[in-house]
Write a protein that holds these residues in place. Structure first.
Motif, PDB file in Angstrom:
ATOM      1  N   GLU A 136       0.782  -1.235   0.000  1.00  0.00           N
ATOM      2  CA  GLU A 136       0.000   0.000   0.000  1.00  0.00           C
ATOM      3  C   GLU A 136       0.812   1.282   0.000  1.00  0.00           C
ATOM      4  O   GLU A 136       0.290   2.339  -0.344  1.00  0.00           O
ATOM      5  CB  GLU A 136      -0.975  -0.004   1.170  1.00  0.00           C
ATOM      6  N   ASN A 137       2.087   1.224   0.351  1.00  0.00           N
ATOM      7  CA  ASN A 137       2.888   2.453   0.365  1.00  0.00           C
ATOM      8  C   ASN A 137       3.747   2.601  -0.894  1.00  0.00           C
ATOM      9  O   ASN A 137       4.579   3.493  -0.969  1.00  0.00           O
ATOM     10  CB  ASN A 137       3.746   2.540   1.620  1.00  0.00           C
ATOM     11  N   ILE A 138       3.510   1.746  -1.905  1.00  0.00           N
ATOM     12  CA  ILE A 138       4.198   1.875  -3.191  1.00  0.00           C
ATOM     13  C   ILE A 138       3.195   2.371  -4.227  1.00  0.00           C
ATOM     14  O   ILE A 138       2.178   1.730  -4.471  1.00  0.00           O
ATOM     15  CB  ILE A 138       4.816   0.539  -3.654  1.00  0.00           C
ATOM     16  N   PHE A 139       3.509   3.524  -4.810  1.00  0.00           N
ATOM     17  CA  PHE A 139       2.722   4.103  -5.886  1.00  0.00           C
ATOM     18  C   PHE A 139       3.471   3.828  -7.189  1.00  0.00           C
ATOM     19  O   PHE A 139       4.697   3.939  -7.235  1.00  0.00           O
ATOM     20  CB  PHE A 139       2.571   5.610  -5.691  1.00  0.00           C
ATOM     21  N   LEU A 140       2.742   3.483  -8.235  1.00  0.00           N
ATOM     22  CA  LEU A 140       3.355   3.142  -9.518  1.00  0.00           C
ATOM     23  C   LEU A 140       2.833   4.079 -10.612  1.00  0.00           C
ATOM     24  O   LEU A 140       1.728   4.603 -10.506  1.00  0.00           O
ATOM     25  CB  LEU A 140       3.031   1.691  -9.898  1.00  0.00           C
ATOM     26  N   PRO A 141       3.622   4.238 -11.679  1.00  0.00           N
ATOM     27  CA  PRO A 141       3.139   5.060 -12.800  1.00  0.00           C
ATOM     28  C   PRO A 141       1.890   4.444 -13.423  1.00  0.00           C
ATOM     29  O   PRO A 141       1.731   3.217 -13.434  1.00  0.00           O
ATOM     30  CB  PRO A 141       4.292   5.013 -13.806  1.00  0.00           C
ATOM     31  N   ASN A 142       1.042   5.287 -13.955  1.00  0.00           N
ATOM     32  CA  ASN A 142      -0.176   4.821 -14.606  1.00  0.00           C
ATOM     33  C   ASN A 142       0.143   3.800 -15.697  1.00  0.00           C
ATOM     34  O   ASN A 142      -0.578   2.817 -15.867  1.00  0.00           O
ATOM     35  CB  ASN A 142      -0.945   6.013 -15.181  1.00  0.00           C
ATOM     36  N   SER A 143       1.237   4.008 -16.424  1.00  0.00           N
ATOM     37  CA  SER A 143       1.626   3.081 -17.508  1.00  0.00           C
ATOM     38  C   SER A 143       1.938   1.689 -16.965  1.00  0.00           C
ATOM     39  O   SER A 143       1.717   0.695 -17.658  1.00  0.00           O
ATOM     40  CB  SER A 143       2.820   3.637 -18.282  1.00  0.00           C
ATOM     41  N   PHE A 144       2.431   1.597 -15.723  1.00  0.00           N
ATOM     42  CA  PHE A 144       2.694   0.291 -15.117  1.00  0.00           C
ATOM     43  C   PHE A 144       1.380  -0.358 -14.684  1.00  0.00           C
ATOM     44  O   PHE A 144       1.164  -1.548 -14.876  1.00  0.00           O
ATOM     45  CB  PHE A 144       3.634   0.413 -13.919  1.00  0.00           C
ATOM     46  N   TRP A 145       0.474   0.462 -14.083  1.00  0.00           N
ATOM     47  CA  TRP A 145      -0.825  -0.077 -13.670  1.00  0.00           C
ATOM     48  C   TRP A 145      -1.610  -0.594 -14.865  1.00  0.00           C
ATOM     49  O   TRP A 145      -2.312  -1.589 -14.761  1.00  0.00           O
ATOM     50  CB  TRP A 145      -1.647   0.989 -12.929  1.00  0.00           C
ATOM     51  N   ASP A 146      -1.494   0.084 -15.999  1.00  0.00           N
ATOM     52  CA  ASP A 146      -2.197  -0.370 -17.211  1.00  0.00           C
ATOM     53  C   ASP A 146      -1.808  -1.800 -17.568  1.00  0.00           C
ATOM     54  O   ASP A 146      -2.627  -2.578 -18.039  1.00  0.00           O
ATOM     55  CB  ASP A 146      -1.894   0.550 -18.400  1.00  0.00           C
ATOM     56  N   ILE A 147      -0.564  -2.152 -17.323  1.00  0.00           N
ATOM     57  CA  ILE A 147      -0.062  -3.489 -17.649  1.00  0.00           C
ATOM     58  C   ILE A 147      -0.356  -4.472 -16.529  1.00  0.00           C
ATOM     59  O   ILE A 147      -0.746  -5.620 -16.773  1.00  0.00           O
ATOM     60  CB  ILE A 147       1.433  -3.427 -17.973  1.00  0.00           C
ATOM     61  N   LEU A 148      -0.215  -4.027 -15.281  1.00  0.00           N
ATOM     62  CA  LEU A 148      -0.419  -4.912 -14.133  1.00  0.00           C
ATOM     63  C   LEU A 148      -1.901  -5.187 -13.870  1.00  0.00           C
ATOM     64  O   LEU A 148      -2.244  -6.199 -13.254  1.00  0.00           O
ATOM     65  CB  LEU A 148       0.225  -4.319 -12.883  1.00  0.00           C
TER      66      LEU A 148
END
Length: 142
Positions: free
Chosen positions: A129-141
């Protein structure tokens, strides 16, 4: 943690609110800027340069926490050479739940990778919960 469900035909995609801002110009005391580095710690370009100028990245230190930044080496080979450093970062973030980590699109600039090369390395971070990721990574994950 908040989540928004978006439906597209019969598919449901989960996006949460842990998205790294596109531009980071300042940080709160408990926030960390996570950037792609080289092993020599020569922070001369891209997010590494910003980390050095604004967030305390140490010239000559290519890995780990330094000031309000955290370096993950991305310039030494393929994604398989980056994975151990990502795993080390995720373990570090889990041990420091009082900090918020904003992961930039590491490796997707000067190192020459694309999000589909790097995002899968962060699969375990989806539940941290304390790791934020780029939107481009979330799109893939997803």
């Amino acid at each position: 943690m908040l989540a928004i469900c978006l439906s597209d035909s019969n598919n449901i995609f989960m996006y949460n609110n842990r998205i790294t801002p596109a531009h980071i110009s300042s940080l709160k005391e408990n926030e960390i800027f996570v950037f792609g580095s080289n092993l020599q710690g020569r922070h001369g370009g891209g997010a590494a340069h910003a980390a050095h100028i604004y967030f305390g990245a140490v010239w000559g230190q290519g890995v780990g926490l330094q000031g309000q930044s955290y370096a993950i080496p991305t310039m030494q080979g393929g994604p398989e050479t980056i994975k151990p450093y990502v795993d080390e970062f995720i373990a570090f973030a889990k041990q420091h739940s009082d900090l918020i980590f904003y992961v930039t699109p590491i490796g997707c600039g000067i190192a020459g990778f694309v999000p589909s090369d790097i995002a899968p390395l962060f699969a375990e971070a989806k539940d941290v919960e304390n790791i934020f990721l780029p939107n481009s990574f979330w799109d893939i994950l997803g």
